[in-house]
Design an enzyme around this catalytic site. Structure first.
Site, PDB file in Angstrom:
ATOM      1  CG  ASN A  28      -3.172  -1.969  -8.748  1.00  0.00           C
ATOM      2  OD1 ASN A  28      -3.275  -1.716  -9.888  1.00  0.00           O
ATOM      3  ND2 ASN A  28      -3.470  -2.855  -7.985  1.00  0.00           N
ATOM      4  CB  CYS A  76      -4.923  -5.359 -12.491  1.00  0.00           C
ATOM      5  SG  CYS A  76      -5.691  -4.395 -11.306  1.00  0.00           S
ATOM      6  CG  HIS A 112      -0.476  -5.005 -12.211  1.00  0.00           C
ATOM      7  ND1 HIS A 112      -0.830  -4.081 -12.571  1.00  0.00           N
ATOM      8  CD2 HIS A 112      -1.457  -5.612 -11.237  1.00  0.00           C
ATOM      9  CE1 HIS A 112      -2.065  -3.717 -11.995  1.00  0.00           C
ATOM     10  NE2 HIS A 112      -2.112  -4.549 -10.856  1.00  0.00           N
TER      11      HIS A 112
HETATM   12  O1  UT7 Z   1      -4.084  -5.313  -8.951  1.00  0.00           O
HETATM   13  C1  UT7 Z   1      -4.949  -6.316  -8.788  1.00  0.00           C
HETATM   14  C2  UT7 Z   1      -4.416  -7.345  -7.836  1.00  0.00           C
HETATM   15  N1  UT7 Z   1      -4.226  -6.857  -6.328  1.00  0.00           N
HETATM   16  C3  UT7 Z   1      -3.252  -7.056  -5.550  1.00  0.00           C
HETATM   17  O2  UT7 Z   1      -2.270  -7.371  -6.039  1.00  0.00           O
HETATM   18  C4  UT7 Z   1      -3.456  -6.698  -3.981  1.00  0.00           C
HETATM   19  C5  UT7 Z   1      -2.890  -8.077  -3.500  1.00  0.00           C
HETATM   20  N2  UT7 Z   1      -2.964  -8.017  -1.904  1.00  0.00           N
HETATM   21  C6  UT7 Z   1      -1.898  -6.939  -1.412  1.00  0.00           C
HETATM   22  O3  UT7 Z   1      -1.342  -6.294  -2.034  1.00  0.00           O
HETATM   23  C7  UT7 Z   1      -2.002  -7.037   0.129  1.00  0.00           C
HETATM   24  O4  UT7 Z   1      -2.699  -8.263   0.708  1.00  0.00           O
HETATM   25  C8  UT7 Z   1      -2.471  -5.796   0.877  1.00  0.00           C
HETATM   26  C9  UT7 Z   1      -1.406  -4.577   0.722  1.00  0.00           C
HETATM   27  C10 UT7 Z   1      -3.795  -5.414   0.239  1.00  0.00           C
HETATM   28  C11 UT7 Z   1      -2.560  -6.046   2.454  1.00  0.00           C
HETATM   29  O5  UT7 Z   1      -1.259  -6.378   2.831  1.00  0.00           O
HETATM   30  P1  UT7 Z   1      -1.219  -7.770   3.708  1.00  0.00           P
HETATM   31  O6  UT7 Z   1       0.212  -7.799   4.317  1.00  0.00           O
HETATM   32  O7  UT7 Z   1      -1.687  -8.939   3.071  1.00  0.00           O
HETATM   33  O8  UT7 Z   1      -1.976  -7.253   4.957  1.00  0.00           O
HETATM   34  P2  UT7 Z   1      -3.330  -8.022   5.570  1.00  0.00           P
HETATM   35  O9  UT7 Z   1      -4.487  -7.892   4.578  1.00  0.00           O
HETATM   36  O10 UT7 Z   1      -3.048  -9.305   6.178  1.00  0.00           O
HETATM   37  O11 UT7 Z   1      -3.705  -7.185   6.809  1.00  0.00           O
HETATM   38  C12 UT7 Z   1      -2.793  -7.015   8.113  1.00  0.00           C
HETATM   39  C13 UT7 Z   1      -3.281  -6.031   8.886  1.00  0.00           C
HETATM   40  C14 UT7 Z   1      -4.714  -6.311   9.494  1.00  0.00           C
HETATM   41  O12 UT7 Z   1      -4.800  -6.153  10.836  1.00  0.00           O
HETATM   42  P3  UT7 Z   1      -5.119  -7.435  11.629  1.00  0.00           P
HETATM   43  O13 UT7 Z   1      -6.436  -8.366  11.188  1.00  0.00           O
HETATM   44  O14 UT7 Z   1      -3.697  -8.209  11.459  1.00  0.00           O
HETATM   45  O15 UT7 Z   1      -5.403  -6.979  12.971  1.00  0.00           O
HETATM   46  C15 UT7 Z   1      -5.394  -5.262   8.520  1.00  0.00           C
HETATM   47  O16 UT7 Z   1      -6.699  -4.966   9.171  1.00  0.00           O
HETATM   48  O17 UT7 Z   1      -3.113  -4.936   8.648  1.00  0.00           O
HETATM   49  C16 UT7 Z   1      -4.524  -4.193   8.626  1.00  0.00           C
HETATM   50  N3  UT7 Z   1      -4.752  -3.089   7.486  1.00  0.00           N
HETATM   51  C17 UT7 Z   1      -4.147  -1.797   7.638  1.00  0.00           C
HETATM   52  N4  UT7 Z   1      -3.440  -1.252   8.694  1.00  0.00           N
HETATM   53  C18 UT7 Z   1      -3.290   0.358   8.458  1.00  0.00           C
HETATM   54  C19 UT7 Z   1      -5.200  -3.267   6.366  1.00  0.00           C
HETATM   55  N5  UT7 Z   1      -5.260  -2.105   5.626  1.00  0.00           N
HETATM   56  C20 UT7 Z   1      -4.520  -1.259   6.182  1.00  0.00           C
HETATM   57  C21 UT7 Z   1      -4.121   0.170   6.338  1.00  0.00           C
HETATM   58  N6  UT7 Z   1      -3.682   0.517   7.380  1.00  0.00           N
HETATM   59  N7  UT7 Z   1      -4.398   0.643   5.078  1.00  0.00           N
END
Ligand code: UT7
Length: 323
Positions: free
Chosen positions: A280, A113, A250
């Site tokens: 992204n 990225c 980004h």
């Molecule tokens: O470009 C390179 C760099 N990449 C990034 O910058 C990405 C950085 N990370 C992020 O943008 C975020 O961490 C995400 C968008 C990937 C995830 O958001 P988050 O607020 O960190 O959520 P999380 O990973 O803590 O997940 C929260 C919950 C989980 O469920 P539990 O464990 O709380 O029951 C996940 O399993 O959301 C669940 N979850 C989803 N639910 C519905 C994860 N993906 C999804 C989904 N739809 N697509």
């Protein structure tokens, strides 16, 4: 002193737009979750005939048109991508061939990225070192080809597209009033490899592999890493957040963009946001956002623009330039 000034910008997106609601049929997710957690509403997905090379070529043509130049004017092509058409030759060389360029040289750069930030910094050094006078810097990606479409934690986040800049050597006075790249800062740290990587490759599995990410872990580091390199370019240039006209981050997650701008003290109205439109797009995200902002009449000649990115590796970096 020689500066690398922007002469033109262009972008290209696949024909197909995929809205969040379409994912509800593929994986256990919802439009509401995707919008709330990321700000993404849609992304473009490449068809079979749309590739990193074809999108990069289309963006290059638009940037050349905007610059009032033809491929004959260009000495070098630098393509930032992690999704090349083939393991080799470099996709940059295929773009060179498609543009009808039989002179100069072209190569790919891989910093995921952060690829476009690395590429602008590298192109600036080639120009200031006298190796090239005019460089096409392209970011082009087809991440849809390396997604695991059954993994809801990653497949909803990424999209395809390309953006390109023409950089040209100009004479500057050596002050921050000059047009062109004014300061850059690059970093990488491989100890974070497992947090964002592709589980295949020519020298390991012999396959292309799929993107794997511990999103929460990446999120935890993103804002600190972004502010670290931005503060470095501020220190190197003597520029402050108040001096900026535009912040072009980004486009991975609206929450990361907002938190970074807030921590850096950059006013909300100076922040260019396109993540809702493109998702992204990795190395294409910053040039796509630049092309969008120029198209909307926001970024204009003489404006002070800050670029930053962070991604797999980890890699992270920032570039300060006067448009
Ligand atoms: O470009 C390179 C760099 N990449 C990034 O910058 C990405 C950085 N990370 C992020 O943008 C975020 O961490 C995400 C968008 C990937 C995830 O958001 P988050 O607020 O960190 O959520 P999380 O990973 O803590 O997940 C929260 C919950 C989980 O469920 P539990 O464990 O709380 O029951 C996940 O399993 O959301 C669940 N979850 C989803 N639910 C519905 C994860 N993906 C999804 C989904 N739809 N697509």
């Amino acid at each position: 002193m020689i500066r690398s000034a922007v002469r033109g910008v262009g972008s290209a997106l696949p024909r197909r737009i995929m809205k969040n609601a379409e994912f509800e049929k593929l994986v256990d997710t919802s439009d509401e979750w995707i919008v709330q957690r990321t700000g993404i509403r849609q992304r473009h997905i490449a068809a079979e005939d749309e590739t990193t090379v074809s999108l990069g070529e289309a963006a290059a043509h638009k940037a050349l048109d905007a610059a009032g130049m033809t491929p004959d004017d260009i000495d070098m092509i630098l393509l930032a991508t992690s999704t090349p058409n083939n393991t080799f030759p470099a996709s940059a060389v295929e773009i060179q061939e498609r543009l009808g360029m039989r002179h100069g040289y072209a190569f790919d750069m891989q910093a995921v990225c952060t690829g476009f930030v690395y590429a602008v910094t590298t192109a600036d050094l080639y120009i200031r070192g006298g190796m090239a006078k005019r460089i096409l810097v392209i970011g082009s990606e087809t991440f849809s080809r390396i997604l695991d479409w059954e993994d809801r934690t990653t497949c909803v986040l990424f999209g395809d597209g390309a953006g390109a800049l023409v950089l040209e050597a100009v004479e500057g006075k050596g002050t921050t009033a000059d047009r062109g790249v004014l300061a850059s800062s690059l970093r990488s740290d491989g100890t974070h490899r497992e947090k964002l990587y592709v589980d295949g490759g020519p020298s390991t599995t012999g396959t292309v592999g799929h993107l794997r990410m511990e999103g929460r872990e990446v999120f935890k580091h993103a804002v600190a890493m972004i502010t670290d390199v931005v503060e470095d370019v501020f220190a190197k240039s003597g520029i402050t957040a108040d001096d900026l006209d535009w912040f072009v981050p980004h486009q991975a997650n609206k929450r990361i963009i907002d938190a970074s701008a807030k921590k850096l003290g950059i006013a909300e109205e100076k922040v260019i946001v396109t993540v809702h439109l493109h998702g992204n797009t990795s190395a294409a995200s910053v040039p796509l956002a630049l092309a969008h902002a120029v198209g909307e009449g926001k970024i204009k000649t003489g404006d002070l623009v800050l670029l930053e990115a962070m991604g797999g590796g980890f890699t992270w970096g920032a570039v300060l330039l006067r448009w």
